[in-house]
Design an enzyme around this catalytic site. Structure first.
Site, short mmCIF file in Angstrom:
data_model
loop_
_atom_site.label_atom_id
_atom_site.label_comp_id
_atom_site.label_asym_id
_atom_site.label_seq_id
_atom_site.Cartn_x
_atom_site.Cartn_y
_atom_site.Cartn_z
N ASP A 27 0.84 -1.20 0.00
CA ASP A 27 0.00 0.00 0.00
C ASP A 27 0.88 1.25 0.00
O ASP A 27 2.11 1.16 0.08
CB ASP A 27 -0.97 0.00 1.20
CG ASP A 27 -0.28 -0.30 2.53
OD1 ASP A 27 0.96 -0.30 2.58
OD2 ASP A 27 -0.99 -0.52 3.53
N HIS A 76 -7.74 -2.75 10.04
CA HIS A 76 -7.47 -2.80 8.60
C HIS A 76 -6.26 -3.70 8.28
O HIS A 76 -5.41 -3.95 9.13
CB HIS A 76 -7.30 -1.39 7.99
CG HIS A 76 -6.06 -0.65 8.35
ND1 HIS A 76 -5.94 0.72 8.18
CD2 HIS A 76 -4.85 -1.06 8.85
CE1 HIS A 76 -4.73 1.10 8.55
NE2 HIS A 76 -4.05 0.05 8.96
N GLU A 105 -9.85 -0.89 4.60
CA GLU A 105 -10.47 -0.34 5.80
C GLU A 105 -11.74 -1.13 6.16
O GLU A 105 -12.25 -1.90 5.33
CB GLU A 105 -10.82 1.13 5.55
CG GLU A 105 -9.61 2.01 5.20
CD GLU A 105 -8.75 2.36 6.41
OE1 GLU A 105 -8.56 1.52 7.30
OE2 GLU A 105 -8.25 3.49 6.45
N ASN A 125 -7.95 0.00 13.61
CA ASN A 125 -9.35 -0.24 13.26
C ASN A 125 -9.53 -1.61 12.61
O ASN A 125 -10.57 -1.90 12.04
CB ASN A 125 -9.84 0.86 12.30
CG ASN A 125 -9.01 0.90 11.02
OD1 ASN A 125 -8.07 0.11 10.86
ND2 ASN A 125 -9.35 1.80 10.12
C1 F6R Z 1 1.25 -0.35 6.26
C2 F6R Z 1 0.06 -1.17 6.41
C3 F6R Z 1 -0.84 -1.00 7.58
C4 F6R Z 1 -0.13 -1.32 8.90
C5 F6R Z 1 -1.05 -1.17 10.09
C6 F6R Z 1 -0.32 -1.36 11.40
O1 F6R Z 1 1.94 -0.68 5.07
O2 F6R Z 1 -0.21 -1.97 5.56
O3 F6R Z 1 -1.97 -1.82 7.41
O4 F6R Z 1 0.34 -2.64 8.84
O5 F6R Z 1 -1.65 0.08 10.08
O6 F6R Z 1 0.64 -0.36 11.55
P1 F6R Z 1 1.66 -0.37 12.79
O7 F6R Z 1 2.51 -1.57 12.59
O8 F6R Z 1 2.46 0.90 12.65
O9 F6R Z 1 0.84 -0.45 14.01
#
Ligand code: F6R
Length: 242
Positions: free
Chosen positions: A67, A138, A143, A136
């Site tokens: 992403d 995701h 999302e 959340n």
């Molecule tokens: C980022 C991504 C997001 C993160 C998620 C957790 O490339 O794909 O889905 O994996 O937001 O982020 P952290 O690890 O910073 O809590």
């Protein structure tokens, strides 16, 4: 999905990096998709160290971006590009010909999605994907409410993601949109590694692992994936039934 709980972040990261290592040893031309964020930092550092120490040949692996934040220059600290070059591509000397990331500044984001879909399809899907879980629930930027049938797409980011996402940047950014591979591509990946650590993730982990399996909490969908393994530490597991 299998669940493994570890004493702390360090032992969780070691185990996950070993699993990632086995994946590239058993398939030297693996198609690899990697989340960024705070959770996988140590896993990636250990994975790269082990690859280099054991002299594992990853020159035939192909890396794709999971992403990216739309509208933020790729080289800015805090972007997925910046993270992946820093943790993975530079230390492993991955040539540009062996990777494909979304261009977040593209004037034609739909075309970015088409290209990513074609690349994933032409390489017979993703062999290994490493994921974090958003506050959340995701996965990537899928999302709550994302369709199970989505391939790569542009998404309006949920308010939680826009707020939490500021932690990656030195100054406040406008991060209202993202571009991400879809839930279908994630769930069809041949090996899925999902990571979560810390008390901050305890509530979402409880919902994802013990609540209803539903697109309203994308991480819960992984429970239907036999090829998924979830690595969490004891802090993230705090609220789970024993
Ligand atoms: C980022 C991504 C997001 C993160 C998620 C957790 O490339 O794909 O889905 O994996 O937001 O982020 P952290 O690890 O910073 O809590």
């Amino acid at each position: 999905m299998e669940l493994h709980t570890f004493k702390d972040y360090h032992s969780m990261s070691h185990a996950a990096s070993d699993s990632m290592l086995r994946a590239v040893m058993s398939k030297p031309d693996a198609v690899i998709c990697l989340a960024t964020g705070h959770t996988p930092c140590l896993t990636y550092r250990l994975w790269v160290e082990k690859i280099l120490q054991k002299n594992i040949n990853v020159s035939n692996c192909f890396f794709i971006g999971l992403d990216e934040w739309v509208g933020i220059r790729a080289d800015k600290e805090g972007t997925c590009h910046h993270f992946l070059y820093n943790y993975i591509f530079h230390p492993l000397h991955v040539p540009e010909s062996n990777l494909h990331l979304f261009n977040p500044m593209s004037k034609n984001l739909e075309e970015e999605c088409v290209q990513m879909n074609e690349i994933i399809h032409s390489r017979n899907g993703i062999d290994m994907i490493t994921l974090g879980i958003g506050m959340n629930g995701h996965l990537g930027f899928n999302e709550p409410g994302a369709s199970l049938y989505n391939d790569a797409h542009v998404v309006k980011l949920d308010a939680t993601t826009q707020t939490v996402g500021q932690k990656y940047f030195a100054t406040v950014q406008s991060i209202s949109r993202g571009i991400t591979i879809g839930l279908r591509q994630i769930m069809q990946s041949k090996k899925i590694i999902v990571l979560a650590n810390g008390f901050g993730k305890a509530h979402i982990i409880k919902q994802a692992l013990e609540g209803k399996i539903s697109t309203s909490l994308p991480a819960s969908l992984l429970r239907n994936c036999h090829q998924a393994t979830c690595y969490i530490d004891e802090e993230a597991a705090t609220l789970l039934r024993k």
